[in-house]
Design an enzyme around this catalytic site. Structure first.
Site, PDB file in Angstrom:
ATOM      1  N   TRP A  19       0.870  -1.179   0.000  1.00  0.00           N
ATOM      2  CA  TRP A  19       0.000   0.000   0.000  1.00  0.00           C
ATOM      3  C   TRP A  19       0.905   1.227   0.000  1.00  0.00           C
ATOM      4  O   TRP A  19       1.831   1.310   0.811  1.00  0.00           O
ATOM      5  CB  TRP A  19      -0.925   0.051   1.221  1.00  0.00           C
ATOM      6  CG  TRP A  19      -1.643   1.363   1.262  1.00  0.00           C
ATOM      7  CD1 TRP A  19      -2.702   1.731   0.471  1.00  0.00           C
ATOM      8  CD2 TRP A  19      -1.321   2.508   2.069  1.00  0.00           C
ATOM      9  NE1 TRP A  19      -3.045   3.030   0.736  1.00  0.00           N
ATOM     10  CE2 TRP A  19      -2.221   3.535   1.706  1.00  0.00           C
ATOM     11  CE3 TRP A  19      -0.357   2.770   3.036  1.00  0.00           C
ATOM     12  CZ2 TRP A  19      -2.195   4.797   2.294  1.00  0.00           C
ATOM     13  CZ3 TRP A  19      -0.321   4.032   3.622  1.00  0.00           C
ATOM     14  CH2 TRP A  19      -1.239   5.026   3.256  1.00  0.00           C
ATOM     15  N   GLU A  48      -2.922  -2.979  -2.604  1.00  0.00           N
ATOM     16  CA  GLU A  48      -4.096  -2.442  -1.888  1.00  0.00           C
ATOM     17  C   GLU A  48      -4.502  -1.073  -2.431  1.00  0.00           C
ATOM     18  O   GLU A  48      -3.725  -0.123  -2.414  1.00  0.00           O
ATOM     19  CB  GLU A  48      -3.757  -2.325  -0.398  1.00  0.00           C
ATOM     20  CG  GLU A  48      -4.892  -1.764   0.444  1.00  0.00           C
ATOM     21  CD  GLU A  48      -4.562  -1.709   1.932  1.00  0.00           C
ATOM     22  OE1 GLU A  48      -3.434  -2.077   2.313  1.00  0.00           O
ATOM     23  OE2 GLU A  48      -5.431  -1.275   2.704  1.00  0.00           O
ATOM     24  N   LYS A  68      -7.086   2.417  -2.723  1.00  0.00           N
ATOM     25  CA  LYS A  68      -7.711   3.349  -1.786  1.00  0.00           C
ATOM     26  C   LYS A  68      -8.420   4.441  -2.559  1.00  0.00           C
ATOM     27  O   LYS A  68      -8.030   4.782  -3.677  1.00  0.00           O
ATOM     28  CB  LYS A  68      -6.636   3.947  -0.865  1.00  0.00           C
ATOM     29  CG  LYS A  68      -7.185   4.732   0.307  1.00  0.00           C
ATOM     30  CD  LYS A  68      -6.133   4.867   1.411  1.00  0.00           C
ATOM     31  CE  LYS A  68      -6.610   5.801   2.506  1.00  0.00           C
ATOM     32  NZ  LYS A  68      -5.745   5.772   3.686  1.00  0.00           N
ATOM     33  N   ASP A 112      -9.660  -3.196   1.151  1.00  0.00           N
ATOM     34  CA  ASP A 112      -9.791  -2.673   2.510  1.00  0.00           C
ATOM     35  C   ASP A 112     -11.188  -2.069   2.626  1.00  0.00           C
ATOM     36  O   ASP A 112     -11.583  -1.244   1.798  1.00  0.00           O
ATOM     37  CB  ASP A 112      -8.694  -1.624   2.755  1.00  0.00           C
ATOM     38  CG  ASP A 112      -8.720  -1.069   4.175  1.00  0.00           C
ATOM     39  OD1 ASP A 112      -9.780  -0.593   4.609  1.00  0.00           O
ATOM     40  OD2 ASP A 112      -7.661  -1.085   4.845  1.00  0.00           O
ATOM     41  N   HIS A 165     -11.719   1.712   2.258  1.00  0.00           N
ATOM     42  CA  HIS A 165     -11.111   2.397   1.127  1.00  0.00           C
ATOM     43  C   HIS A 165     -12.040   2.631  -0.052  1.00  0.00           C
ATOM     44  O   HIS A 165     -11.592   2.740  -1.195  1.00  0.00           O
ATOM     45  CB  HIS A 165      -9.872   1.626   0.658  1.00  0.00           C
ATOM     46  CG  HIS A 165      -8.737   1.717   1.626  1.00  0.00           C
ATOM     47  ND1 HIS A 165      -7.465   1.290   1.352  1.00  0.00           N
ATOM     48  CD2 HIS A 165      -8.691   2.217   2.893  1.00  0.00           C
ATOM     49  CE1 HIS A 165      -6.686   1.501   2.385  1.00  0.00           C
ATOM     50  NE2 HIS A 165      -7.400   2.050   3.337  1.00  0.00           N
ATOM     51  N   HIS A 215      -8.724  -6.447   4.052  1.00  0.00           N
ATOM     52  CA  HIS A 215      -8.410  -5.664   5.236  1.00  0.00           C
ATOM     53  C   HIS A 215      -9.758  -5.333   5.858  1.00  0.00           C
ATOM     54  O   HIS A 215     -10.431  -4.395   5.436  1.00  0.00           O
ATOM     55  CB  HIS A 215      -7.635  -4.390   4.880  1.00  0.00           C
ATOM     56  CG  HIS A 215      -6.155  -4.604   4.853  1.00  0.00           C
ATOM     57  ND1 HIS A 215      -5.252  -3.585   4.727  1.00  0.00           N
ATOM     58  CD2 HIS A 215      -5.424  -5.744   4.967  1.00  0.00           C
ATOM     59  CE1 HIS A 215      -4.020  -4.090   4.750  1.00  0.00           C
ATOM     60  NE2 HIS A 215      -4.106  -5.389   4.891  1.00  0.00           N
ATOM     61  N   ASP A 249     -12.226   6.784   6.139  1.00  0.00           N
ATOM     62  CA  ASP A 249     -11.366   5.630   6.436  1.00  0.00           C
ATOM     63  C   ASP A 249     -10.839   5.729   7.869  1.00  0.00           C
ATOM     64  O   ASP A 249      -9.644   5.871   8.092  1.00  0.00           O
ATOM     65  CB  ASP A 249     -10.210   5.632   5.415  1.00  0.00           C
ATOM     66  CG  ASP A 249      -9.276   4.453   5.604  1.00  0.00           C
ATOM     67  OD1 ASP A 249      -9.748   3.374   5.980  1.00  0.00           O
ATOM     68  OD2 ASP A 249      -8.063   4.622   5.373  1.00  0.00           O
ATOM     69  N   ASP A 294     -10.891   3.567  10.395  1.00  0.00           N
ATOM     70  CA  ASP A 294     -10.259   2.392  10.996  1.00  0.00           C
ATOM     71  C   ASP A 294     -10.687   2.129  12.426  1.00  0.00           C
ATOM     72  O   ASP A 294      -9.851   1.878  13.305  1.00  0.00           O
ATOM     73  CB  ASP A 294      -8.727   2.496  10.892  1.00  0.00           C
ATOM     74  CG  ASP A 294      -8.245   2.333   9.457  1.00  0.00           C
ATOM     75  OD1 ASP A 294      -8.399   1.243   8.906  1.00  0.00           O
ATOM     76  OD2 ASP A 294      -7.721   3.318   8.892  1.00  0.00           O
ATOM     77  N   ASP A 351      -7.539  -4.588   9.696  1.00  0.00           N
ATOM     78  CA  ASP A 351      -6.840  -3.301   9.605  1.00  0.00           C
ATOM     79  C   ASP A 351      -7.643  -2.218  10.303  1.00  0.00           C
ATOM     80  O   ASP A 351      -8.503  -1.590   9.696  1.00  0.00           O
ATOM     81  CB  ASP A 351      -6.589  -2.937   8.133  1.00  0.00           C
ATOM     82  CG  ASP A 351      -5.696  -1.699   8.013  1.00  0.00           C
ATOM     83  OD1 ASP A 351      -5.211  -1.212   9.051  1.00  0.00           O
ATOM     84  OD2 ASP A 351      -5.499  -1.227   6.875  1.00  0.00           O
TER      85      ASP A 351
HETATM   86  C1  RNT Z   1      -3.872   2.585   4.778  1.00  0.00           C
HETATM   87  C2  RNT Z   1      -4.000   1.137   4.467  1.00  0.00           C
HETATM   88  C3  RNT Z   1      -2.907   0.252   4.984  1.00  0.00           C
HETATM   89  C4  RNT Z   1      -2.484   0.602   6.395  1.00  0.00           C
HETATM   90  C5  RNT Z   1      -1.494  -0.363   6.980  1.00  0.00           C
HETATM   91  C6  RNT Z   1      -0.863   0.152   8.229  1.00  0.00           C
HETATM   92  O1  RNT Z   1      -4.973   3.314   4.452  1.00  0.00           O
HETATM   93  O2  RNT Z   1      -5.246   0.662   4.892  1.00  0.00           O
HETATM   94  O3  RNT Z   1      -3.292  -1.069   4.894  1.00  0.00           O
HETATM   95  O4  RNT Z   1      -3.571   0.727   7.254  1.00  0.00           O
HETATM   96  O5  RNT Z   1      -0.581  -0.709   6.018  1.00  0.00           O
HETATM   97 ZN    ZN Z   2      -5.563  -1.461   4.762  1.00  0.00          ZN
END
Ligand code: RNT
Ligand code: ZN
Length: 413
Positions: free
Chosen positions: A180, A221, A223, A254, A257, A281, A289, A291, A321
């Site tokens: 990523w 990955e 986003k 993810d 994302h 993720h 985003d 998390d 994640d």
């Molecule tokens: C960031 C991505 C990525 C990170 C990690 C720490 O937006 O989701 O996966 O969260 O690599």
């Molecule tokens: Zn991620």
């Protein structure tokens, strides 16, 4: 009759064998992200700014400050989680007294993690770290217009991939190496295609040499946007979907994302027709985003159901994640992993054939009656049985174990 015997019968009445569900669940390893334990800081001696728009918020006591503290926290957490899982490491979590820059990391800088994983019976996954470094301060790495900066990050990517492959060798289970990058633009760019061509060329330079899939799996990955890159993310979903298909590598989805109203569970079956391997993720975006720790909510249940009903478990790696620094970090891990497992268990306990038969007949009334009535089945009892068999606590015992551990680490500076 025990409560479990009753539950077993209740599911059997619907044609579902709880023992099959439990043994399937036992075989699913979740890749636990190391970065929840220390707010995505890492253990590099030379440490840059956090960057990349992914800084954790909160200041709850107990952040792990060293690899030993992180391992202790993981050992405690894993003892509260049924089953055997994996650890997902980032390159910035190296365990060494040396201070290698990102373009000089070597396998030996991670060997203590491999030894520990071996002792725990855990597999490892890996991620190059393309953020929190002065050469990433412009939110440009593999797509940077300066070839020197790109080369620095390409070297980091190559070395990470080699480290992942050696972890896979050592542990006998292929390590995912997930790329990523934060690359993007705060305001409207005029050279979008050039940036994407540079990212593609850099990825080719990193992943060009094919490696044995029994050792490591390449993943990329995508986003939608990040803080500081609101106008364009170079590695968008379309970019990486195409790239993963062209290069036959894994695509990482993810859950944070995409646009907040997009249904990520729906994407699984769509991309599964074009890519062999998928990395998830699992996360919880709140408005963006953000998390947050994953809940046992509709988005997670839908994701688990798609994995089970689409027969995708065999080619999907489930990684988590999220990072919340306002609560106990060990509790965050335990809650998140267990919620993912609970969602999978619920999906495994559904009478799939019966539901699909109703849909095939276009009998949407029956499908709806079934999905709603099935919500009343005693999933919790089957989960409690799973925890008991795996000798991990649940309910009030879990609550006090988490509180006790948190108070033992609260004094960390
Ligand atoms: C960031 C991505 C990525 C990170 C990690 C720490 O937006 O989701 O996966 O969260 O690599
Ligand atoms: Zn991620």
């Amino acid at each position: 009759m025990t409560a479990y015997d009753n539950a077993k019968q209740a599911f059997a009445d619907w044609g579902v064998d709880t023992e099959n569900a439990l043994s399937a669940l036992q075989g699913i390893a979740i890749s636990i992200h190391c970065w929840q334990g220390d707010d995505v800081v890492g253990f590099e001696t030379r440490r840059g700014s956090s960057g990349g728009g992914i800084q954790a918020t909160g200041n709850h006591p107990g952040r792990a400050r060293s690899p030993d503290e992180l391992r202790a926290d993981l050992e405690f957490s894993c003892a509260q989680i049924p089953g055997k899982h994996r650890l997902n490491l980032h390159a910035c979590y190296m365990d060494t007294s040396e201070a290698p820059d990102r373009d000089a990391i070597e396998y030996r800088h991670f060997e203590p993690w491999v030894d520990w994983a071996k002792a725990q019976g855990m597999g490892l996954d890996f991620n190059p770290t393309f953020f929190a470094h002065e050469k990433a301060d412009d939110n440009l790495t593999l797509s940077h217009p300066d070839a020197g900066i790109r080369d620095f990050w390409i070297e980091h990517g190559k070395r990470s991939r080699e480290i992942a492959a050696r972890m896979g060798d050592a542990l006998g289970t292929a390590a995912v190496n997930n790329i990523w990058v934060p690359d993007g633009s705060k305001d409207n760019p005029v050279g979008r295609i050039e940036a994407r061509r540079r990212l593609q060329a850099s990825l080719d330079a990193i992943c060009g040499e094919p490696l044995d899939k029994t050792r490591m799996l390449d993943a990329v990955e995508s986003k939608l946007f990040g803080i500081g890159v609101e106008a364009m993310t170079v590695g968008s979903h379309e970019f990486y979907l195409g790239y993963a298909i062209r290069r036959q590598i894994a695509l990482c989805l993810d859950m944070g994302h995409f646009h907040p109203t997009e249904n990520i569970a729906d994407k699984l079956s769509a991309v599964a027709l074009s890519v062999d391997d998928i990395l998830l993720h699992v996360s919880r975006p709140m408005r963006w985003d953000s998390d947050h720790v994953i809940l046992l909510d509709d988005s997670i249940l839908a994701m688990a159901q798609e994995l089970v009903f689409g027969d995708l478990l065999g080619r999907t790696r489930i990684g988590l994640d999220f990072f919340d620094a306002t609560i106990s970090r060990t509790a965050a891990w335990v809650i998140g992993v267990r919620n993912m497992q609970k969602a999978l268990l619920r999906a495994l306990l559904l009478p799939q054939a019966r539901l699909k038969a109703a849909e095939d007949k276009l009998d949407f009334t029956t499908r709806l009656v079934l999905t709603e009535e099935l919500k009343d089945l005693p999933y919790a009892t089957v989960w409690a049985e799973f925890c008991a068999r795996c000798e991990v606590p649940e309910g009030a015992k879990l609550v006090s174990a988490l509180a006790q551990y948190q108070s033992s680490v609260a004094g960390r500076g």
